[in-house]
Motif scaffolding. Structure first.
Motif, mmCIF file in Angstrom:
data_model
loop_
_atom_site.group_PDB
_atom_site.id
_atom_site.type_symbol
_atom_site.label_atom_id
_atom_site.label_comp_id
_atom_site.label_asym_id
_atom_site.label_seq_id
_atom_site.Cartn_x
_atom_site.Cartn_y
_atom_site.Cartn_z
ATOM 1 N N MET A 1 73.863 82.404 13.392
ATOM 2 C CA MET A 1 72.836 82.736 12.416
ATOM 3 C C MET A 1 73.194 84.063 11.745
ATOM 4 O O MET A 1 73.555 85.014 12.410
ATOM 5 N N ASP A 2 73.096 84.110 10.448
ATOM 6 C CA ASP A 2 73.364 85.331 9.707
ATOM 7 C C ASP A 2 72.068 86.149 9.651
ATOM 8 O O ASP A 2 71.166 85.848 8.876
ATOM 9 N N LEU A 3 71.992 87.158 10.485
ATOM 10 C CA LEU A 3 70.760 87.940 10.579
ATOM 11 C C LEU A 3 70.458 88.731 9.314
ATOM 12 O O LEU A 3 69.298 88.979 9.019
ATOM 13 N N SER A 4 71.478 89.109 8.570
ATOM 14 C CA SER A 4 71.205 89.855 7.336
ATOM 15 C C SER A 4 70.490 88.976 6.324
ATOM 16 O O SER A 4 69.587 89.443 5.622
ATOM 17 N N LYS A 5 70.834 87.701 6.260
ATOM 18 C CA LYS A 5 70.126 86.783 5.356
ATOM 19 C C LYS A 5 68.702 86.555 5.841
ATOM 20 O O LYS A 5 67.763 86.512 5.043
ATOM 21 N N ALA A 6 68.539 86.396 7.144
ATOM 22 C CA ALA A 6 67.199 86.211 7.706
ATOM 23 C C ALA A 6 66.339 87.441 7.434
ATOM 24 O O ALA A 6 65.167 87.326 7.073
ATOM 25 N N PHE A 7 66.931 88.623 7.585
ATOM 26 C CA PHE A 7 66.189 89.863 7.331
ATOM 27 C C PHE A 7 65.690 89.910 5.895
ATOM 28 O O PHE A 7 64.548 90.300 5.639
ATOM 29 N N LYS A 8 66.523 89.477 4.968
ATOM 30 C CA LYS A 8 66.133 89.493 3.555
ATOM 31 C C LYS A 8 64.953 88.562 3.282
ATOM 32 O O LYS A 8 64.138 88.833 2.398
ATOM 33 N N VAL A 9 64.853 87.475 4.034
ATOM 34 C CA VAL A 9 63.712 86.570 3.879
ATOM 35 C C VAL A 9 62.423 87.292 4.264
ATOM 36 O O VAL A 9 61.409 87.204 3.573
ATOM 37 N N PHE A 10 62.470 88.034 5.359
ATOM 38 C CA PHE A 10 61.293 88.769 5.820
ATOM 39 C C PHE A 10 61.002 89.971 4.933
ATOM 40 O O PHE A 10 59.844 90.293 4.673
ATOM 41 N N ASN A 11 62.041 90.647 4.474
ATOM 42 C CA ASN A 11 61.905 91.869 3.677
ATOM 43 C C ASN A 11 61.748 91.506 2.202
ATOM 44 O O ASN A 11 62.640 91.703 1.388
ATOM 45 N N GLU A 12 60.582 90.990 1.872
ATOM 46 C CA GLU A 12 60.335 90.435 0.533
ATOM 47 C C GLU A 12 60.513 91.439 -0.594
ATOM 48 O O GLU A 12 60.965 91.080 -1.671
ATOM 49 N N ASP A 13 60.140 92.704 -0.381
ATOM 50 C CA ASP A 13 60.235 93.672 -1.477
ATOM 51 C C ASP A 13 61.590 94.383 -1.534
ATOM 52 O O ASP A 13 61.852 95.177 -2.428
ATOM 53 N N GLY A 14 62.476 94.076 -0.576
ATOM 54 C CA GLY A 14 63.832 94.605 -0.607
ATOM 55 C C GLY A 14 63.966 96.078 -0.289
ATOM 56 O O GLY A 14 64.997 96.678 -0.589
ATOM 57 N N ASP A 15 62.955 96.679 0.348
ATOM 58 C CA ASP A 15 63.022 98.114 0.631
ATOM 59 C C ASP A 15 63.764 98.456 1.920
ATOM 60 O O ASP A 15 63.918 99.620 2.264
ATOM 61 N N GLY A 16 64.247 97.434 2.640
ATOM 62 C CA GLY A 16 64.994 97.685 3.867
ATOM 63 C C GLY A 16 64.148 97.715 5.121
ATOM 64 O O GLY A 16 64.650 98.016 6.199
#
Length: 70
Positions: A1-16
């Motif tokens: 699983m690519d965790l960076s892609k999964a993180f981006k799904v959760f981080n909707e506003d892209g602020d990290g």
């Protein structure tokens, strides 16, 4: 699983960071019952928020995913 892609799904506003609202939105989209209860979502954030800033960063997210996938 690519965790960076999964993180981006959760981080909707892209602020990290994953905020309580963002986590609640994703859990709701996944149809998970706990996602509708803000108290439960806040507890999830608090349990993985090691630096106590009220948000989950990528490193905390990795720990969160490890605990879910194990």
């Amino acid at each position: 699983m690519d965790l960076s892609k999964a993180f981006k799904v959760f981080n909707e506003d892209g602020d990290g960071y994953i905020s309580t609202r963002e986590l609640q939105a994703v859990l709701g989209k996944l149809g998970l019952s706990g996602g509708s209860e803000i108290d439960r979502v806040e507890k999830i954030i608090l349990s993985f928020n090691l630096n106590l800033d009220g948000r989950v960063d990528f490193f905390e997210f990795k720990d969160m995913m490890r605990s879910v996938l194990v």
